[in-house]
Design an enzyme around this catalytic site. Structure first.
Site, PDB file in Angstrom:
ATOM      1  N   ASP A 147       0.873  -1.177   0.000  1.00 46.78           N
ATOM      2  CA  ASP A 147       0.000   0.000   0.000  1.00 46.78           C
ATOM      3  C   ASP A 147       0.909   1.225   0.000  1.00 46.78           C
ATOM      4  O   ASP A 147       1.590   1.513   0.987  1.00 46.78           O
ATOM      5  CB  ASP A 147      -0.908  -0.029   1.239  1.00 46.78           C
ATOM      6  CG  ASP A 147      -1.907   1.138   1.277  1.00 46.78           C
ATOM      7  OD1 ASP A 147      -1.625   2.188   0.668  1.00 46.78           O
ATOM      8  OD2 ASP A 147      -2.952   0.995   1.938  1.00 46.78           O
ATOM      9  N   LYS A 207      -6.657   9.939  -1.695  1.00 47.23           N
ATOM     10  CA  LYS A 207      -5.683  10.739  -0.962  1.00 47.23           C
ATOM     11  C   LYS A 207      -4.815  11.549  -1.938  1.00 47.23           C
ATOM     12  O   LYS A 207      -5.323  12.417  -2.607  1.00 47.23           O
ATOM     13  CB  LYS A 207      -4.847   9.843  -0.052  1.00 47.23           C
ATOM     14  CG  LYS A 207      -5.671   8.807   0.734  1.00 47.23           C
ATOM     15  CD  LYS A 207      -6.603   9.425   1.776  1.00 47.23           C
ATOM     16  CE  LYS A 207      -7.598   8.430   2.362  1.00 47.23           C
ATOM     17  NZ  LYS A 207      -7.023   7.224   2.927  1.00 47.23           N
TER      18      LYS A 207
HETATM   19  C1  LIG Z   1      -7.473   5.963   3.204  1.00 47.83           C
HETATM   20  C2  LIG Z   1      -6.604   4.773   3.094  1.00 47.83           C
HETATM   21  C3  LIG Z   1      -7.103   3.553   2.612  1.00 47.83           C
HETATM   22  C4  LIG Z   1      -8.560   3.374   2.238  1.00 47.83           C
HETATM   23  O1  LIG Z   1      -8.940   4.213   1.184  1.00 47.83           O
HETATM   24  P1  LIG Z   1     -10.445   4.755   0.951  1.00 47.83           P
HETATM   25  O2  LIG Z   1     -10.335   5.492  -0.327  1.00 47.83           O
HETATM   26  O3  LIG Z   1     -10.808   5.609   2.127  1.00 47.83           O
HETATM   27  O4  LIG Z   1     -11.335   3.554   0.873  1.00 47.83           O
HETATM   28  C5  LIG Z   1      -6.229   2.498   2.494  1.00 47.83           C
HETATM   29  N1  LIG Z   1      -4.917   2.604   2.847  1.00 47.83           N
HETATM   30  C6  LIG Z   1      -4.417   3.762   3.330  1.00 47.83           C
HETATM   31  C7  LIG Z   1      -2.980   3.826   3.712  1.00 47.83           C
HETATM   32  C8  LIG Z   1      -5.236   4.881   3.461  1.00 47.83           C
HETATM   33  O5  LIG Z   1      -4.729   6.020   3.950  1.00 47.83           O
END
Ligand SMILES: *Cc1c(COP(=O)(O)O)cnc(C)c1O
Length: 427
Positions: free
Chosen positions: A218, A243
């Site tokens: 991730d 994000k």
């Molecule tokens: C926000 C986030 C997610 C999940 O994403 P959404 O778009 O809110 O479903 C997954 N991993 C990380 C590191 C995040 O900051």
């Protein structure tokens, strides 16, 4: 017994393998003489990758394709597109030109052959895990993954008899020995949320390869501007595009990128799972992605300035930012990242009440969940990143009661520091 034929999927309209090359080289076949993407810098890649060679009417911005369905005069062509023998689109749950454009940009930025996009980041995480795992498989990951991801590991995968080993994020030896015990999938996140712990991706990916595990990273916090996990040995990289990639807090999305053969089963799962990205959000995410490097460079600089200011302030107990030399992950971060990212966190000597007071006095930073926006977003992890966890789980994860997570925007760093100073100096 019902037949379960994995090849029977009438709705499939994905690009055939090998198309990814064409898709990533908008200038290579055109007459405008643009260089090949491999030689491009990150901003050139962000602006030009994935764009069509010939936009309808010569439009400067590729149009937003809201159409749910795409027509064919020729039945043979329809069949060929459906079979993946020809590029094209049939139905937007499967593929859509605007979603494709966003996927190709992310693939190019991550140095991947192919990407597939989702309605949210959690859809990218869950679809990747459920597409790749089978009952009896074993996952090795860490305790500090994103709150929602952690819930998949602790609540849902065990129900499917997938064994999940969650290691102490700071203990690389423990993670390695868990991998040595056998793993089908190794799931990493770095820097982590909200303590900004750093995992040595190359080291852990190498170990995972020895046991034949798929390595998923991730990369939401780092972005492909700061960190490219595929170059460090990962097989798949995923993002909450909500994000930094989108960057404006106005669209949700997720994306997974890697080799075409690795992405294909995830794409096929998403097609019938239905967690597809809609075209309107894809348009906004692609628009945001074009300015990714500009924003991230400013955010890297702002975060460093804010972290240094906080580290010197008497009311602050600790600052967690991999760019600070005394951060335990600093050396690894220097090796594997080009910049240290736009998120940091800090704890206060005055505990929970001090945290409440400081948050209440901030005038510029927006008190809200999420991160990676042009606007600075601030909040306590208990109501933002780790809202999915119980108070006990947060305590067990070592998240201080007074912790503030601070995601810098692209404002002027001096203004952010002045805002924090005004809020802290009254303590
Ligand atoms: C926000 C986030 C997610 C999940 O994403 P959404 O778009 O809110 O479903 C997954 N991993 C990380 C590191 C995040 O900051």
């Amino acid at each position: 017994m019902c037949p379960t034929d994995p090849d029977h999927d009438a709705g499939h309209a994905g690009p055939a393998e090998g198309d990814a090359d064409d898709n990533q080289e908008p200038g290579s076949s055109g007459s405008d003489g643009r260089a090949r993407p491999g030689a491009w810098g990150r901003s050139t890649t962000a602006v030009w990758s994935g764009e069509p060679d010939h936009s309808p009417e010569g439009a400067t911005v590729a149009p937003l394709f809201l159409g749910v369905t795409f027509g064919f005069d020729d039945l043979d062509e329809w069949r060929a597109v459906g079979a993946g023998e020809k590029p094209g689109h049939i139905y937007s749950r499967n593929t859509n030109p605007t979603v494709d454009l966003f996927e190709r940009k992310v693939a190019a930025l991550e140095g991947a052959e192919r990407a597939t996009a989702f309605a949210t980041g959690m859809a990218a995480v869950s679809n990747t895990l459920f597409a790749l795992l089978e009952p009896g498989h074993r996952v090795v990951s860490v305790k500090d993954t994103y709150g929602g991801t952690n819930r998949i590991f602790t609540e849902f995968l065990p129900r499917w008899t997938v064994d999940v080993a969650l290691c102490d994020t700071s203990d690389h030896d423990a993670i390695e020995s868990a991998i040595d015990d056998g793993a089908d999938l190794v799931y990493l996140e770095s820097p982590t949320n909200p303590m900004l712990k750093v995992l040595d991706i190359a080291r852990l990916a190498e170990r995972a390869k020895e046991v034949g595990a798929v390595v998923v990273v991730d990369n939401t916090f780092a972005t492909p501007i700061n960190q490219r996990p595929l170059e460090l040995g990962a097989d798949l990289v995923l993002h909450s595009a909500t994000k930094f990639l989108g960057g404006h807090s106005d669209a949700m999305g997720g994306v997974v990128a890697g080799a075409a053969s690795e992405v294909e089963p995830i794409f096929r799962f998403r097609e019938i799972n239905g967690a597809s990205l809609d075209a309107h959000s894809a348009f906004l995410l692609a628009r945001g992605t074009r300015t990714l490097e500009l924003r991230v460079e400013r955010q890297n600089a702002n975060a460093m300035q804010v972290a240094r200011f906080l580290a010197a302030h008497p009311a602050v107990e600790a600052v967690f930012y991999p760019g600070l030399p005394d951060h335990p992950g600093h050396d690894v971060a220097r090796r594997q990242m080009r910049g240290f990212g736009g998120v940091l966190s800090f704890s206060l000597k005055g505990g929970f009440d001090a945290m409440r007071g400081v948050l209440g006095r901030l005038r510029l930073a927006h008190r809200a969940a999420s991160l990676g926006s042009v606007a600075t977003l601030v909040g306590p992890p208990a109501t933002t990143s780790h809202v999915e966890l119980t108070a006990e789980q947060r305590a067990a994860a070592g998240i201080p009661e007074s912790l503030v997570r601070y995601s810098v925007g692209v404002e002027n760093g001096d203004d952010l520091v002045a805002d924090l100073r005004a809020a802290l100096d009254t303590l």
